[in-house]
Scaffold this motif. Structure first.
Motif, short mmCIF file in Angstrom:
data_model
loop_
_atom_site.label_atom_id
_atom_site.label_comp_id
_atom_site.label_asym_id
_atom_site.label_seq_id
_atom_site.Cartn_x
_atom_site.Cartn_y
_atom_site.Cartn_z
N LYS A 1 -15.99 10.91 -22.71
CA LYS A 1 -14.53 10.88 -22.79
C LYS A 1 -14.04 11.59 -24.04
N PHE A 2 -14.74 11.39 -25.15
CA PHE A 2 -14.36 12.04 -26.40
C PHE A 2 -14.52 13.56 -26.29
N VAL A 3 -15.59 14.00 -25.67
CA VAL A 3 -15.83 15.43 -25.50
C VAL A 3 -14.70 16.05 -24.68
N GLU A 4 -14.29 15.36 -23.62
CA GLU A 4 -13.18 15.85 -22.80
C GLU A 4 -11.88 15.91 -23.61
N TYR A 5 -11.67 14.88 -24.44
CA TYR A 5 -10.46 14.83 -25.27
C TYR A 5 -10.41 16.02 -26.23
N LYS A 6 -11.57 16.42 -26.75
CA LYS A 6 -11.61 17.53 -27.70
C LYS A 6 -11.48 18.88 -27.01
N GLY A 7 -11.50 18.89 -25.67
CA GLY A 7 -11.35 20.13 -24.93
C GLY A 7 -12.56 21.04 -25.03
N LEU A 8 -13.73 20.44 -25.24
CA LEU A 8 -14.96 21.21 -25.38
C LEU A 8 -15.84 21.01 -24.16
N GLY A 9 -16.55 22.05 -23.77
CA GLY A 9 -17.58 21.87 -22.77
C GLY A 9 -18.74 21.12 -23.38
N ARG A 10 -19.53 20.46 -22.55
CA ARG A 10 -20.63 19.66 -23.08
C ARG A 10 -21.65 20.52 -23.82
N ASN A 11 -21.92 21.71 -23.31
CA ASN A 11 -22.89 22.58 -23.99
C ASN A 11 -22.38 22.99 -25.37
N ARG A 12 -21.09 23.31 -25.44
CA ARG A 12 -20.50 23.70 -26.73
C ARG A 12 -20.55 22.53 -27.71
N PHE A 13 -20.24 21.34 -27.23
CA PHE A 13 -20.27 20.15 -28.08
C PHE A 13 -21.69 19.93 -28.62
N GLU A 14 -22.67 20.03 -27.74
CA GLU A 14 -24.06 19.82 -28.15
C GLU A 14 -24.49 20.85 -29.19
N ASP A 15 -24.01 22.10 -29.04
CA ASP A 15 -24.33 23.14 -30.03
C ASP A 15 -23.72 22.82 -31.38
N LEU A 16 -22.46 22.37 -31.38
CA LEU A 16 -21.77 22.07 -32.63
C LEU A 16 -22.43 20.92 -33.38
N VAL A 17 -22.83 19.91 -32.61
CA VAL A 17 -23.41 18.72 -33.23
C VAL A 17 -24.87 18.94 -33.62
N GLY A 18 -25.55 19.81 -32.88
CA GLY A 18 -26.96 20.06 -33.15
C GLY A 18 -27.89 19.14 -32.40
N ILE A 19 -27.52 18.82 -31.13
CA ILE A 19 -28.37 17.99 -30.29
C ILE A 19 -28.84 18.81 -29.10
N SER A 20 -29.87 18.33 -28.45
CA SER A 20 -30.51 19.11 -27.39
C SER A 20 -29.57 19.32 -26.20
N SER A 21 -29.70 20.46 -25.57
CA SER A 21 -28.88 20.79 -24.41
C SER A 21 -29.16 19.81 -23.27
N GLY A 22 -28.10 19.31 -22.66
CA GLY A 22 -28.24 18.37 -21.56
C GLY A 22 -28.27 16.92 -21.97
N TYR A 23 -28.19 16.66 -23.28
CA TYR A 23 -28.25 15.27 -23.76
C TYR A 23 -27.11 14.43 -23.19
#
Length: 231
Positions: free
Chosen positions: A9-31
């Protein structure tokens, strides 16, 4: 809604795709899309280091609002108001409690224990720790019962302060690390400061009340919150 759902829900609120969010945070793709409903403490730490507006308490427990209100006052001072912080509290499982008693002050051992993320007040004093409930001594069949397997989130309190009252109008529940009785979970229903004793009570009628000398208590933890794992 579990922790992973709130993160989505937070990722959606920030208007980011999940892959982009994972890249920004530094977590594995698909987490984020993984089936697991939980979010590990290391992942939470990475997220809040990037997104400071995320309310940690909401993410972990669902309480409060998703977005933090600014905690710096409009005057420009650095005083904080109702600021929350995240700590990682050691977890003492039911099978680890005997070893924990023997190694209470062994920091190297404490550092090897698993941890749980706990949201605290910024001004709170005392160390946090979590215990797994191992018996039915706090179960009277009511909704407020503690069941075996429940996780008790606690904060250490000073039981050596001879002027500090441990019982007020309403009994509070504590995890008691006793020199002879081991680890027990009880309510404190009275406190005699002069005699340095407390009466402890179990809501379960199968357990009797007892008198404890505080000088025999190695550590005392007040229970702040309960986490119940539902299968």
């Amino acid at each position: 809604m579990n922790t992973k759902d709130r993160l989505k829900k937070f990722v959606e609120y920030k208007g980011l795709g999940r892959n982009r969010f994972e890249d920004l945070v530094g977590i594995s793709s698909g987490y984020i899309s993984a089936k697991s409903p939980s979010v590990g403490s290391e992942i939470i730490e990475k997220i809040v280091n990037v997104f400071h507006d995320l309310n940690i308490e909401w993410l972990v427990t669902g309480k409060g609002k998703m977005i933090n209100t600014p905690y710096f006052q409009e005057t420009g001072t650095t005083e904080r108001s109702n600021y929350k912080k995240l700590v990682y509290a050691p977890l003492i499982g039911r099978h680890a409690q005997t070893e924990y008693i023997n190694r209470l002050n062994d920091k190297s051992y404490i550092d090897t224990l698993p941890t749980l993320p706990v949201v605290t007040e910024s001004e709170s004093k005392g160390s946090y720790i979590c215990f797994e409930m191992r018996d039915d001594s706090m179960n009277d069949g009511s909704d407020s019962s503690y069941n075996p397997g429940d996780i008790l989130i606690c904060r250490e309190t000073d039981c050596t302060n001879r002027q500090r009252k441990l019982y007020f109008n309403k009994p509070k529940s504590f995890v008691i690390v006793h020199a002879n009785e081991g680890i027990t979970v009880r309510q404190i229903t009275s406190h005699d400061i002069e005699k340095d004793t407390v009466v402890v009570h179990s809501p379960n009628p199968m357990y009797d009340d007892s008198l404890i000398r505080l000088q025999d208590v190695k550590k005392l933890f007040i229970i702040l919150e309960l986490q119940r794992i539902v299968n």
